[in-house]
Motif scaffolding. Structure first.
Motif, PDB file in Angstrom:
ATOM      1  N   ILE A  62      33.169  60.260  74.588  1.00 29.75           N
ATOM      2  CA  ILE A  62      32.255  59.347  73.890  1.00 29.75           C
ATOM      3  C   ILE A  62      33.041  58.209  73.258  1.00 29.75           C
ATOM      4  O   ILE A  62      33.991  58.431  72.502  1.00 29.75           O
ATOM      5  CB  ILE A  62      31.455  60.109  72.818  1.00 29.75           C
ATOM      6  CG1 ILE A  62      30.598  61.200  73.471  1.00 29.75           C
ATOM      7  CG2 ILE A  62      30.579  59.156  72.023  1.00 29.75           C
ATOM      8  CD1 ILE A  62      29.862  62.069  72.472  1.00 29.75           C
ATOM      9  N   TYR A 133      24.476  56.809  73.989  1.00 25.13           N
ATOM     10  CA  TYR A 133      25.906  57.126  74.038  1.00 25.13           C
ATOM     11  C   TYR A 133      26.594  56.271  75.099  1.00 25.13           C
ATOM     12  O   TYR A 133      26.130  56.175  76.238  1.00 25.13           O
ATOM     13  CB  TYR A 133      26.118  58.597  74.382  1.00 25.13           C
ATOM     14  CG  TYR A 133      25.733  59.555  73.280  1.00 25.13           C
ATOM     15  CD1 TYR A 133      26.678  60.016  72.372  1.00 25.13           C
ATOM     16  CD2 TYR A 133      24.422  60.001  73.151  1.00 25.13           C
ATOM     17  CE1 TYR A 133      26.328  60.898  71.363  1.00 25.13           C
ATOM     18  CE2 TYR A 133      24.056  60.881  72.148  1.00 25.13           C
ATOM     19  CZ  TYR A 133      25.017  61.332  71.260  1.00 25.13           C
ATOM     20  OH  TYR A 133      24.664  62.206  70.257  1.00 25.13           O
ATOM     21  N   ILE A 135      29.907  56.186  77.215  1.00 22.03           N
ATOM     22  CA  ILE A 135      30.887  57.199  77.616  1.00 22.03           C
ATOM     23  C   ILE A 135      31.745  56.646  78.747  1.00 22.03           C
ATOM     24  O   ILE A 135      31.234  55.970  79.654  1.00 22.03           O
ATOM     25  CB  ILE A 135      30.177  58.488  78.081  1.00 22.03           C
ATOM     26  CG1 ILE A 135      29.434  59.107  76.896  1.00 22.03           C
ATOM     27  CG2 ILE A 135      31.156  59.485  78.682  1.00 22.03           C
ATOM     28  CD1 ILE A 135      28.600  60.310  77.261  1.00 22.03           C
TER      29      ILE A 135
END
Length: 275
Positions: A62, A133, A135
Motif C-alpha cells: 500500500i 487504496y 498499491i
C-alpha cells in the motif's frame, strides 16, 4: 468414464500430493524472486520444501489511502407527520360535536399512535465509507482498488496485501529478495549436504600444520610426526604437572610468571625453583 473411476483417480491424485507434502515445510516465494533464482537453486528448494510461488501481480504494498464518507442520512419525517395527523384527528373528534369531550391524556395517546404508525416510513442512517487504496504490485505496476465498509478504518501504508481482495498477507512475500532466500534456505541445504544441485558439497580441507605443532592423538595418523620444539616441551611439562600435588614448589621460567608445580617437573623443564 464412470463416477467410480473418476473418484478413484481423484483419490490417487490427492494421496500423491499429500505424500509429496509430508514432512516438508511450506515456503512462500513471490514470482519475481523465484525467477531470479538459478535453476539448481529452485530444484534444491523444491526437493527440500513445499514451495508455493505467489504471482507477482496478485500481491503488493500500500502506497496511499483516501477515504470518502458516502453515508446515507436517516429519515424521521414519517413519525413527525404521523404524530401531527393523530393530534389533528383527535382534536376534530373531541370538539366536532355538540358535547365537547377533550382529554389531555387522550390527545397525547393519539399523537403517540400517529407517530408509531408514521414511523414505518422512517429509515435509519446507513454508514458508508469508500476507501481508495493505491498499491504497487511486485512487478512495479501502480494500481488502485476501492473498498466499501461501514467503518472509516483503513490499513496502514506499507502493508503487504493480496489484490484485488485487499487481504493482509505475510510481509515476507512482498519484502523477501534473492539474497534473503539464499541465506535462509539455500545455504542451510548446502550445509546439510543433501539435495543441493544433485550432489554433496566438497569436503572442507584443513590447512597443513605449522612446523613444531603438536597434534592431538586422534589426528597424529593424518599428519607427519614432527620433532617437538624445546620450548613446546617445556610448556607441555608445565601443563601436565600437577600444581597442587605433594611436594609442589614455586617455579620460574625465564622472564615468565611463577607457577606452582613439582620440583622434578620444574627442573626437567629447566626452570628455577624459588625458595
Amino acid at each position: 468414464m464412470g463416477i467410480g473411476t473418476r473418484s478413484a483417480l481423484l483419490l490417487m491424485l490427492l494421496t500423491a500430493a499429500t505424500e509429496a507434502m509430508a514432512g516438508k515445510d511450506l515456503v512462500r516465494v513471490n514470482e519475481r524472486v523465484w525467477m531470479e533464482l538459478r535453476e539448481p537453486e529452485r530444484a534444491a528448494l523444491k526437493e527440500n520444501y513445499y514451495v508455493s510461488v505467489m504471482p507477482a501481480t496478485e500481491y503488493g504494498i500500500i502506497l496511499n489511502v483516501q477515504v470518502v464518507d458516502e453515508s446515507i442520512p436517516g429519515r424521521s419525517g414519517g413519525s413527525q407527520l404521523g404524530s401531527a395527523v393523530g393530534s389533528a384527528a383527535y382534536i376534530d373528534h373531541a370538539f366536532g360535536g355538540r358535547n365537547w369531550n377533550y382529554s389531555a391524556s387522550g390527545h397525547l395517546g393519539a399523537s403517540l399512535l400517529g407517530s408509531i404508525i408514521g414511523g414505518s416510513m422512517d429509515a435509519p442512517p446507513v454508514p458508508i465509507f469508500r476507501s481508495r487504496y493505491t498499491i504497487t504490485d511486485l512487478r512495479g505496476n501502480v494500481r488502485t482498488f476501492d473498498r466499501v465498509d461501514s467503518r472509516p478504518f483503513t490499513m496502514p501504508v506499507g502493508t503487504c496485501v493480496s489484490v484485488p481482495g485487499l487481504i493482509i498477507s505475510e510481509r515476507s512475500i512482498c519484502q523477501m529478495d534473492v539474497s534473503a532466500i539464499r541465506s535462509e534456505f539455500i545455504q542451510p541445504i548446502a550445509a546439510r549436504g543433501t539435495g543441493f544441485m544433485g550432489r554433496s558439497p566438497e569436503p572442507i580441507r584443513s590447512a597443513p600444520p605449522a612446523p613444531g605443532t603438536v597434534l592431538p592423538p586422534e589426528k597424529s595418523a593424518q599428519a607427519p610426526v614432527v620433532a617437538p620444539d624445546p620450548a613446546i616441551k617445556k610448556a607441555e611439562a608445565v601443563r601436565t604437572a600437577s600444581p597442587f600435588g605433594p611436594g609442589s614448589v614455586r617455579c620460574k621460567f625465564g622472564t615468565s610468571g611463577v607457577v606452582l608445580i613439582t620440583e622434578e617437573a620444574c627442573r626437567g623443564a629447566e626452570g628455577a625453583v624459588l625458595k
